[in-house]
Scaffold this motif. Structure first.
Motif, PDB file in Angstrom:
ATOM      1  N   ILE A 163      30.531  35.882  35.557  1.00  0.00           N
ATOM      2  CA  ILE A 163      31.537  35.257  36.425  1.00  0.00           C
ATOM      3  C   ILE A 163      32.334  34.217  35.646  1.00  0.00           C
ATOM      4  O   ILE A 163      33.572  34.192  35.692  1.00  0.00           O
ATOM      5  CB  ILE A 163      30.881  34.599  37.652  1.00  0.00           C
ATOM      6  N   LEU A 164      31.626  33.348  34.933  1.00  0.00           N
ATOM      7  CA  LEU A 164      32.301  32.282  34.198  1.00  0.00           C
ATOM      8  C   LEU A 164      33.126  32.823  33.040  1.00  0.00           C
ATOM      9  O   LEU A 164      34.202  32.289  32.734  1.00  0.00           O
ATOM     10  CB  LEU A 164      31.267  31.271  33.685  1.00  0.00           C
ATOM     11  N   ALA A 165      32.643  33.889  32.407  1.00  0.00           N
ATOM     12  CA  ALA A 165      33.411  34.502  31.324  1.00  0.00           C
ATOM     13  C   ALA A 165      34.719  35.076  31.845  1.00  0.00           C
ATOM     14  O   ALA A 165      35.787  34.907  31.231  1.00  0.00           O
ATOM     15  CB  ALA A 165      32.583  35.593  30.646  1.00  0.00           C
ATOM     16  N   VAL A 166      34.668  35.745  33.004  1.00  0.00           N
ATOM     17  CA  VAL A 166      35.889  36.305  33.596  1.00  0.00           C
ATOM     18  C   VAL A 166      36.843  35.182  34.000  1.00  0.00           C
ATOM     19  O   VAL A 166      38.057  35.276  33.791  1.00  0.00           O
ATOM     20  CB  VAL A 166      35.557  37.198  34.807  1.00  0.00           C
ATOM     21  N   MET A 167      36.305  34.100  34.568  1.00  0.00           N
ATOM     22  CA  MET A 167      37.158  32.972  34.929  1.00  0.00           C
ATOM     23  C   MET A 167      37.881  32.402  33.715  1.00  0.00           C
ATOM     24  O   MET A 167      39.050  32.001  33.799  1.00  0.00           O
ATOM     25  CB  MET A 167      36.318  31.875  35.587  1.00  0.00           C
ATOM     26  N   ALA A 168      37.167  32.344  32.587  1.00  0.00           N
ATOM     27  CA  ALA A 168      37.765  31.800  31.370  1.00  0.00           C
ATOM     28  C   ALA A 168      38.791  32.748  30.764  1.00  0.00           C
ATOM     29  O   ALA A 168      39.750  32.317  30.116  1.00  0.00           O
ATOM     30  CB  ALA A 168      36.673  31.484  30.347  1.00  0.00           C
ATOM     31  N   LEU A 169      38.603  34.053  30.980  1.00  0.00           N
ATOM     32  CA  LEU A 169      39.463  35.052  30.357  1.00  0.00           C
ATOM     33  C   LEU A 169      40.688  35.414  31.186  1.00  0.00           C
ATOM     34  O   LEU A 169      41.745  35.758  30.629  1.00  0.00           O
ATOM     35  CB  LEU A 169      38.663  36.337  30.090  1.00  0.00           C
ATOM     36  N   VAL A 170      40.552  35.370  32.515  1.00  0.00           N
ATOM     37  CA  VAL A 170      41.609  35.889  33.388  1.00  0.00           C
ATOM     38  C   VAL A 170      42.082  34.795  34.342  1.00  0.00           C
ATOM     39  O   VAL A 170      41.260  34.201  35.053  1.00  0.00           O
ATOM     40  CB  VAL A 170      41.107  37.099  34.202  1.00  0.00           C
ATOM     41  N   PRO A 171      43.377  34.518  34.392  1.00  0.00           N
ATOM     42  CA  PRO A 171      43.880  33.517  35.347  1.00  0.00           C
ATOM     43  C   PRO A 171      43.805  34.038  36.763  1.00  0.00           C
ATOM     44  O   PRO A 171      43.790  35.254  36.997  1.00  0.00           O
ATOM     45  CB  PRO A 171      45.342  33.333  34.902  1.00  0.00           C
ATOM     46  N   PRO A 172      43.743  33.147  37.750  1.00  0.00           N
ATOM     47  CA  PRO A 172      43.735  33.603  39.147  1.00  0.00           C
ATOM     48  C   PRO A 172      45.055  34.243  39.524  1.00  0.00           C
ATOM     49  O   PRO A 172      46.102  33.944  38.951  1.00  0.00           O
ATOM     50  CB  PRO A 172      43.494  32.307  39.934  1.00  0.00           C
ATOM     51  N   VAL A 173      45.005  35.151  40.489  1.00  0.00           N
ATOM     52  CA  VAL A 173      46.227  35.778  41.003  1.00  0.00           C
ATOM     53  C   VAL A 173      47.138  34.690  41.562  1.00  0.00           C
ATOM     54  O   VAL A 173      46.695  33.861  42.366  1.00  0.00           O
ATOM     55  CB  VAL A 173      45.884  36.814  42.093  1.00  0.00           C
ATOM     56  N   VAL A 223      32.217  44.430  25.851  1.00  0.00           N
ATOM     57  CA  VAL A 223      33.146  45.570  25.945  1.00  0.00           C
ATOM     58  C   VAL A 223      33.729  45.662  27.350  1.00  0.00           C
ATOM     59  O   VAL A 223      34.942  45.872  27.526  1.00  0.00           O
ATOM     60  CB  VAL A 223      32.430  46.883  25.560  1.00  0.00           C
ATOM     61  N   PHE A 224      32.880  45.498  28.349  1.00  0.00           N
ATOM     62  CA  PHE A 224      33.357  45.514  29.734  1.00  0.00           C
ATOM     63  C   PHE A 224      34.391  44.424  29.968  1.00  0.00           C
ATOM     64  O   PHE A 224      35.427  44.662  30.617  1.00  0.00           O
ATOM     65  CB  PHE A 224      32.185  45.345  30.695  1.00  0.00           C
ATOM     66  N   LEU A 225      34.145  43.222  29.458  1.00  0.00           N
ATOM     67  CA  LEU A 225      35.052  42.103  29.690  1.00  0.00           C
ATOM     68  C   LEU A 225      36.423  42.355  29.066  1.00  0.00           C
ATOM     69  O   LEU A 225      37.454  42.006  29.663  1.00  0.00           O
ATOM     70  CB  LEU A 225      34.450  40.815  29.129  1.00  0.00           C
ATOM     71  N   VAL A 226      36.452  42.944  27.880  1.00  0.00           N
ATOM     72  CA  VAL A 226      37.728  43.259  27.241  1.00  0.00           C
ATOM     73  C   VAL A 226      38.517  44.237  28.108  1.00  0.00           C
ATOM     74  O   VAL A 226      39.718  44.052  28.362  1.00  0.00           O
ATOM     75  CB  VAL A 226      37.501  43.839  25.833  1.00  0.00           C
ATOM     76  N   TRP A 227      37.834  45.290  28.568  1.00  0.00           N
ATOM     77  CA  TRP A 227      38.502  46.269  29.434  1.00  0.00           C
ATOM     78  C   TRP A 227      38.892  45.647  30.760  1.00  0.00           C
ATOM     79  O   TRP A 227      40.004  45.861  31.258  1.00  0.00           O
ATOM     80  CB  TRP A 227      37.569  47.460  29.684  1.00  0.00           C
ATOM     81  N   LEU A 232      42.590  44.070  35.142  1.00  0.00           N
ATOM     82  CA  LEU A 232      42.999  43.158  36.212  1.00  0.00           C
ATOM     83  C   LEU A 232      44.425  42.662  36.007  1.00  0.00           C
ATOM     84  O   LEU A 232      45.206  42.572  36.969  1.00  0.00           O
ATOM     85  CB  LEU A 232      42.041  41.971  36.293  1.00  0.00           C
ATOM     86  N   ILE A 233      44.768  42.328  34.767  1.00  0.00           N
ATOM     87  CA  ILE A 233      46.123  41.863  34.483  1.00  0.00           C
ATOM     88  C   ILE A 233      47.129  42.960  34.808  1.00  0.00           C
ATOM     89  O   ILE A 233      48.183  42.712  35.403  1.00  0.00           O
ATOM     90  CB  ILE A 233      46.256  41.442  33.009  1.00  0.00           C
ATOM     91  N   ARG A 234      46.800  44.196  34.458  1.00  0.00           N
ATOM     92  CA  ARG A 234      47.723  45.310  34.689  1.00  0.00           C
ATOM     93  C   ARG A 234      47.853  45.633  36.172  1.00  0.00           C
ATOM     94  O   ARG A 234      48.950  45.902  36.653  1.00  0.00           O
ATOM     95  CB  ARG A 234      47.239  46.543  33.921  1.00  0.00           C
ATOM     96  N   ARG A 235      46.741  45.618  36.899  1.00  0.00           N
ATOM     97  CA  ARG A 235      46.789  46.045  38.297  1.00  0.00           C
ATOM     98  C   ARG A 235      47.294  44.964  39.246  1.00  0.00           C
ATOM     99  O   ARG A 235      48.094  45.244  40.139  1.00  0.00           O
ATOM    100  CB  ARG A 235      45.395  46.504  38.751  1.00  0.00           C
ATOM    101  N   PHE A 246      32.385  41.374  41.813  1.00  0.00           N
ATOM    102  CA  PHE A 246      32.178  42.699  41.235  1.00  0.00           C
ATOM    103  C   PHE A 246      31.722  42.584  39.781  1.00  0.00           C
ATOM    104  O   PHE A 246      30.800  43.289  39.347  1.00  0.00           O
ATOM    105  CB  PHE A 246      33.471  43.508  41.314  1.00  0.00           C
ATOM    106  N   ALA A 247      32.350  41.678  39.024  1.00  0.00           N
ATOM    107  CA  ALA A 247      31.978  41.486  37.627  1.00  0.00           C
ATOM    108  C   ALA A 247      30.527  41.026  37.502  1.00  0.00           C
ATOM    109  O   ALA A 247      29.798  41.452  36.598  1.00  0.00           O
ATOM    110  CB  ALA A 247      32.907  40.473  36.972  1.00  0.00           C
ATOM    111  N   ALA A 248      30.103  40.144  38.413  1.00  0.00           N
ATOM    112  CA  ALA A 248      28.711  39.696  38.398  1.00  0.00           C
ATOM    113  C   ALA A 248      27.762  40.862  38.583  1.00  0.00           C
ATOM    114  O   ALA A 248      26.743  40.972  37.892  1.00  0.00           O
ATOM    115  CB  ALA A 248      28.488  38.651  39.488  1.00  0.00           C
ATOM    116  N   TYR A 249      28.108  41.751  39.517  1.00  0.00           N
ATOM    117  CA  TYR A 249      27.213  42.885  39.782  1.00  0.00           C
ATOM    118  C   TYR A 249      27.175  43.843  38.601  1.00  0.00           C
ATOM    119  O   TYR A 249      26.136  44.440  38.315  1.00  0.00           O
ATOM    120  CB  TYR A 249      27.637  43.619  41.056  1.00  0.00           C
ATOM    121  N   VAL A 250      28.295  43.987  37.903  1.00  0.00           N
ATOM    122  CA  VAL A 250      28.284  44.780  36.672  1.00  0.00           C
ATOM    123  C   VAL A 250      27.319  44.150  35.664  1.00  0.00           C
ATOM    124  O   VAL A 250      26.580  44.853  34.969  1.00  0.00           O
ATOM    125  CB  VAL A 250      29.701  44.892  36.083  1.00  0.00           C
ATOM    126  N   GLY A 251      27.322  42.820  35.599  1.00  0.00           N
ATOM    127  CA  GLY A 251      26.375  42.132  34.723  1.00  0.00           C
ATOM    128  C   GLY A 251      24.940  42.421  35.096  1.00  0.00           C
ATOM    129  O   GLY A 251      24.091  42.644  34.226  1.00  0.00           O
TER     130      GLY A 251
END
Length: 263
Positions: A163-173, A223-227, A232-235, A246-251
């Motif tokens: 969760i924290l990795a995704v927060m650091a990598l991807v800005p909020p909508v 690898v999952f985080l890069v993809w 998310l940015i594209r969609r 969802f990312a947490a559950y993938v973890g």
């Protein structure tokens, strides 16, 4: 002094994080001032992995208890049911919403609209079945009840780290209310480092238990985080609370399956 180290001394931040991630009673939970929630949860982000590990301990205890008088596969399902009760099926709900939105939404607007819809469609139902099924299958494949119990604790911490990795990598909508907007902008790599600090005992035990499996799990999650960031940015141009869940559950799934494979 307003550093993160100072913030970590505030019990209110920790209890807010517990209250957010679980349904466990906390001191002052029913009378807490909601106006301070965004600030409290921002400070409490650093505790997410250790709270996840604690949830894993509860699930692990349930697994070992049920295993003493039920077949192991049934005990695994009971333990996951107990976990869902403890967390209020928080991440499971996010999995269903994510699968419905990204499976059924063609445009950005469609995806964001479906994410707000509380109804569960076919994509959400199937996604949740497969997600819980993968976790259960991984735990059953481990076979050893004590190792499976350890996997619940380790994956609980790893999922919240994601969760924290995704927060650091991807800005909020942009222009969207929710957890990602309230705290995503302050969840940087420094916060992620604090998460690693608090979860160090759990991760150290995991490394000592099976360092090859943990390295493989980290690589797979990376690898999952890069993809995931690119997707998310594209969609939708950013991340939402359901995307974080969802990312947490993938973890959870990746860590469990790797431990099962290496074990």
């Amino acid at each position: 002094m307003s550093t993160a180290w100072h913030d970590a001394r505030f019990p209110r931040a920790f209890f807010t994080a517990v209250q957010f991630l679980t349904r466990l009673p906390v001191p002052g939970g029913k009378t807490r001032d909601l106006s301070t929630f965004p600030e409290d949860i921002q400070r409490g982000l650093q505790f997410f992995p250790i709270i996840g590990a604690a949830v894993g301990v509860i699930s692990a205890a349930a697994l070992l208890l049920f295993d003493s008088w039920l077949p192991f596969g049934v005990a695994v399902l009971c333990a996951l049911a107990i976990e869902a009760r403890v967390t209020g099926a928080f991440h499971e709900d996010a999995v269903a919403d994510f699968c419905d939105a990204f499976g059924g939404g063609w445009t950005r607007e469609d995806v964001l609209r479906i994410l707000k819809d509380s109804c569960v469609g076919s994509y959400g139902a199937l996604g949740l079945i497969f997600a819980v099924g993968f976790r259960a299958a991984g735990l059953i494949a481990i076979a050893d009840p004590w190792k499976a119990a350890m996997a619940l604790v380790i994956s609980g911490a790893m999922g919240r780290l994601v969760i924290l990795a995704v927060m650091a990598l991807v800005p909020p909508v942009p222009a969207r209310d929710g957890l990602a907007k309230d705290v995503g902008q302050v969840a940087d790599w420094k916060t992620f480092g604090l998460c690693l600090f608090w979860s160090a005992p759990t991760l150290s035990i995991a490394l000592l238990n099976d360092w090859r499996a943990m390295i493989l799990a980290v690589m797979a999650i990376a690898v999952f985080l890069v993809w995931y960031r690119a997707y998310l940015i594209r969609r939708i141009g950013g991340v939402t609370g359901d995307c974080l869940g969802f990312a947490a559950y993938v973890g959870f799934i990746v860590t469990t399956l790797v431990l099962a494979r290496e074990g």
